[in-house]
Design an enzyme around this catalytic site. Structure first.
Site, mmCIF file in Angstrom:
data_model
loop_
_atom_site.group_PDB
_atom_site.id
_atom_site.type_symbol
_atom_site.label_atom_id
_atom_site.label_comp_id
_atom_site.label_asym_id
_atom_site.label_seq_id
_atom_site.Cartn_x
_atom_site.Cartn_y
_atom_site.Cartn_z
ATOM 1 C CB SER A 137 -0.902 -0.019 1.243
ATOM 2 O OG SER A 137 -1.780 1.071 1.202
ATOM 3 N N GLY A 142 -3.931 3.690 9.493
ATOM 4 C CA GLY A 142 -4.466 4.339 10.692
ATOM 5 C C GLY A 142 -4.204 5.832 10.726
ATOM 6 C CB SER A 143 -2.797 8.226 8.678
ATOM 7 O OG SER A 143 -1.703 7.557 9.221
ATOM 8 N N GLY A 144 -6.334 8.149 8.768
ATOM 9 C CA GLY A 144 -7.499 8.893 8.292
ATOM 10 C C GLY A 144 -7.639 8.930 6.780
ATOM 11 C CG LEU A 145 -4.709 9.750 4.299
ATOM 12 C CD1 LEU A 145 -3.406 9.864 3.508
ATOM 13 C CD2 LEU A 145 -5.587 10.976 4.022
ATOM 14 N N GLY A 146 -8.193 6.296 4.942
ATOM 15 C CA GLY A 146 -9.020 5.177 4.469
ATOM 16 C C GLY A 146 -8.250 3.932 4.068
ATOM 17 C CB SER A 148 -9.603 0.134 7.309
ATOM 18 O OG SER A 148 -10.456 1.257 7.280
ATOM 19 C CD GLU A 194 -13.724 0.393 6.230
ATOM 20 O OE1 GLU A 194 -12.653 -0.003 6.762
ATOM 21 O OE2 GLU A 194 -14.094 1.571 6.249
ATOM 22 C CG ASP A 205 -13.645 5.766 4.914
ATOM 23 O OD1 ASP A 205 -14.201 6.849 4.697
ATOM 24 O OD2 ASP A 205 -12.826 5.590 5.842
HETATM 25 N N1 LIG Z 1 -2.293 -2.797 3.933
HETATM 26 C C1 LIG Z 1 -2.866 -3.298 5.027
HETATM 27 N N2 LIG Z 1 -2.495 -4.500 5.515
HETATM 28 C C2 LIG Z 1 -3.091 -5.019 6.617
HETATM 29 N N3 LIG Z 1 -4.048 -4.397 7.336
HETATM 30 C C3 LIG Z 1 -4.451 -3.200 6.903
HETATM 31 C C4 LIG Z 1 -3.891 -2.593 5.735
HETATM 32 N N4 LIG Z 1 -4.479 -1.400 5.557
HETATM 33 C C5 LIG Z 1 -5.362 -1.262 6.577
HETATM 34 N N5 LIG Z 1 -5.351 -2.326 7.381
HETATM 35 C C6 LIG Z 1 -6.175 -2.522 8.598
HETATM 36 O O1 LIG Z 1 -6.878 -1.303 8.844
HETATM 37 C C7 LIG Z 1 -6.455 -0.706 10.093
HETATM 38 C C8 LIG Z 1 -6.413 0.807 9.965
HETATM 39 O O2 LIG Z 1 -7.739 1.246 9.779
HETATM 40 P P1 LIG Z 1 -8.314 2.543 10.445
HETATM 41 O O3 LIG Z 1 -8.050 2.569 11.910
HETATM 42 O O4 LIG Z 1 -9.703 2.614 9.999
HETATM 43 O O5 LIG Z 1 -7.468 3.728 9.785
HETATM 44 P P2 LIG Z 1 -7.491 4.262 8.274
HETATM 45 O O6 LIG Z 1 -8.579 3.554 7.561
HETATM 46 O O7 LIG Z 1 -7.769 5.715 8.410
HETATM 47 O O8 LIG Z 1 -6.141 4.041 7.727
HETATM 48 C C9 LIG Z 1 -5.071 -1.306 10.334
HETATM 49 O O9 LIG Z 1 -4.748 -1.279 11.711
HETATM 50 C C10 LIG Z 1 -5.268 -2.734 9.808
HETATM 51 O O10 LIG Z 1 -5.956 -3.544 10.735
HETATM 52 C C1 LIG Z 2 -14.967 8.593 11.199
HETATM 53 C C2 LIG Z 2 -15.492 8.049 9.884
HETATM 54 O O1 LIG Z 2 -16.514 8.946 9.418
HETATM 55 C C3 LIG Z 2 -14.396 7.990 8.810
HETATM 56 C C4 LIG Z 2 -13.231 7.138 9.225
HETATM 57 O O2 LIG Z 2 -12.208 7.181 8.248
HETATM 58 P P1 LIG Z 2 -10.754 6.577 8.548
HETATM 59 O O3 LIG Z 2 -10.909 5.142 8.916
HETATM 60 O O4 LIG Z 2 -10.181 7.376 9.691
HETATM 61 O O5 LIG Z 2 -9.977 6.737 7.260
HETATM 62 C C5 LIG Z 2 -16.107 6.675 10.134
HETATM 63 C C6 LIG Z 2 -17.016 6.181 9.030
HETATM 64 O O6 LIG Z 2 -17.632 6.999 8.321
HETATM 65 O O7 LIG Z 2 -17.139 4.974 8.890
HETATM 66 MG MG LIG Z 3 -10.548 3.215 8.202
#
Ligand SMILES: Nc1ncnc2c1ncn2[C@@H]1O[C@H](COP(=O)(O)OP(=O)(O)O)[C@@H](O)[C@H]1O
Ligand SMILES: C[C@@](O)(CCOP(=O)(O)O)CC(=O)O
Ligand SMILES: [Mg+2]
Length: 400
Positions: A137, A142-146, A148, A194, A205
């Protein structure tokens, strides 16, 4: 045989968290992707009794014996690719045990929920076939850019593209085209993934990652948006890690404690998102000039940020960036779940005009802005990558 797919990350321009409670939000896909590949072993291969997952970015590899998966998830029966369903509590418990058996290093334990989503999506769509899945990736996790959602969308894409639910005849130069009903199916599966990672996602997302471009989203319904003005956003990563599931749960708890106050806050966010999408879409030139539109957008972003603070999802690192950008009269807001993660700053066209002056290096504004954020920035994007086509691509190499 190998299949590949990629799915983009996103920014939320307005409405995060409120969207979980049924309000409108606006999101756009960005030019950073998660890539997934799926391959089945040849009959003579040594790996014909395992399911392997390789996470290239973290350098981790996981492996499950197919028999062990069958034992643990025997209640699932045949795969059901065309019928996305939520992972039942009993199966989720069994999946959590399968993940625990992998002994993930403590520092990377956040990956556990991603692994659970992977196992649910794979066994539901492909059943108990031996295979190797590789993920890498561009997105910070885990930085808010989706990340997951991009993870779940890219996995659902490769799993579905080798299932009976896909019409394999519609390929162009080796690339398989997902038609609308297939995109809907894939979006539903990604949403189920998700749910395992987030607990209570709104679906925005996975939807923007599936369809690309810019969307308005409310209670599961998407409206595609076409921007009439060139919007440029700087993305600043605070590098403060956080977890969307915990932040979403925190907002729900606050809502239980103060239902009337929170409902007014969500309602205000709904108006912000509706006004923001109307401004973005309104033809230019109309009664408002680009500068006037940008000023309105900046004000809406600032108001949205204030309401996110009221929801309890800002963070000292985010506030520092807000103060820094404000010194330069730039408006910012957190994006995604907050609590750290990334911040958006609107780069108005007056900054961009600067770079189109004769004799100035083309990248001048870029360096100017990078200079402002040099202490915070992980990655600068000068373009929101507004896509005219589906951002999902799946490529097949050879046939089984
Ligand atoms: N490339 C990846 N490989 C494995 N797990 C991932 C990957 N990308 C996302 N994830 C899963 O999604 C989680 C992060 O999601 P989240 O807290 O919603 O933050 P965001 O969606 O903003 O990056 C990670 O801790 C992991 O469990
Ligand atoms: C906080 C929220 O609105 C967005 C979360 O986005 P991210 O996982 O932080 O990239 C949750 C959602 O809409 O599912
Ligand atoms: Mg997410």
């Amino acid at each position: 045989m190998e299949v590949k797919a990629r799915a983009p990350g996103k920014i939320i321009l307005s409405g995060e968290h409120a969207v979980v409670h049924g309000c409108t939000a606006v999101a756009a896909s960005i030019d950073l992707y998660t890539y997934a590949s799926l391959s089945f072993p040849s009959p003579s291969s040594e790996n014909d009794d395992t399911l392997n997952l390789r996470l290239k970015d973290s350098g981790l590899e996981f492996s499950w014996q197919i028999e062990r998966l069958k034992d643990a998830l025997s209640n699932l029966g045949c795969p059901f690719p065309s019928k996305p369903i939520s992972c039942p509590t009993e199966s989720l418990k069994s999946i959590s045990m399968l993940v625990e058996e992998q002994s993930i290093p403590e520092a990377k334990i956040a990956l556990a929920s991603g692994l659970s989503a992977f196992l649910w999506l794979y066994t539901s769509i492909q059943g108990f076939k031996p295979a190797t899945v590789v993920i890498n990736s561009d997105l910070p996790l885990g930085s808010g850019l989706g990340s997951s959602a991009a993870f779940c969308v890219s996995l659902s894409a490769v799993f579905l593209s080798l299932s009976d639910s896909m019409n394999k005849d519609r390929s162009q130069q080796g690339w398989l085209i997902f038609e609308d009903s297939e995109l809907q199916l894939l979006n539903k599966w990604a949403f189920e993934g998700e749910k395992i990672i987030h607990g209570k996602p709104s679906g925005i997302d996975n939807t923007v990652s599936t369809y690309g471009n810019m969307i308005k989203f409310k209670s599961g319904d998407l409206t595609r948006i076409k921007s009439s003005l060139p919007l440029r956003m700087l993305i600043t990563n605070t590098r403060v890690g956080r977890n969307t599931k915990a932040l979403v749960a925190g907002v729900s708890e606050r809502t239980l404690r103060h239902p009337d106050v929170m409902s007014s806050i969500f309602n205000a966010v709904d108006f912000i998102s509706r006004e923001l999408s109307a401004i973005i879409q309104s033809p230019t030139p109309d009664e408002l000039s680009i500068t006037e539109k940008e000023e309105k957008l900046e004000e809406l972003m600032e108001m949205n940020q204030g309401l996110l603070q009221c929801m309890g999802v800002s963070h000292a690192s985010i506030e520092t960036i807000l103060r820094t950008t404000l010194k330069y009269k730039l408006a910012s807001k957190l994006t995604g779940a907050g609590g750290g993660g990334c911040v958006l700053t609107l780069l108005p066209s007056c900054i961009l005009l600067f770079c189109s002056l004769p004799n100035l290096p083309v990248d001048y504004h870029f360096y100017f802005v990078v200079y402002l954020f040099v202490f915070y920035n992980d990655r600068c994007l000068d373009n929101m990558a507004l896509r005219s086509q589906n951002s999902l691509i799946s490529q097949q190499h050879g046939h089984r």
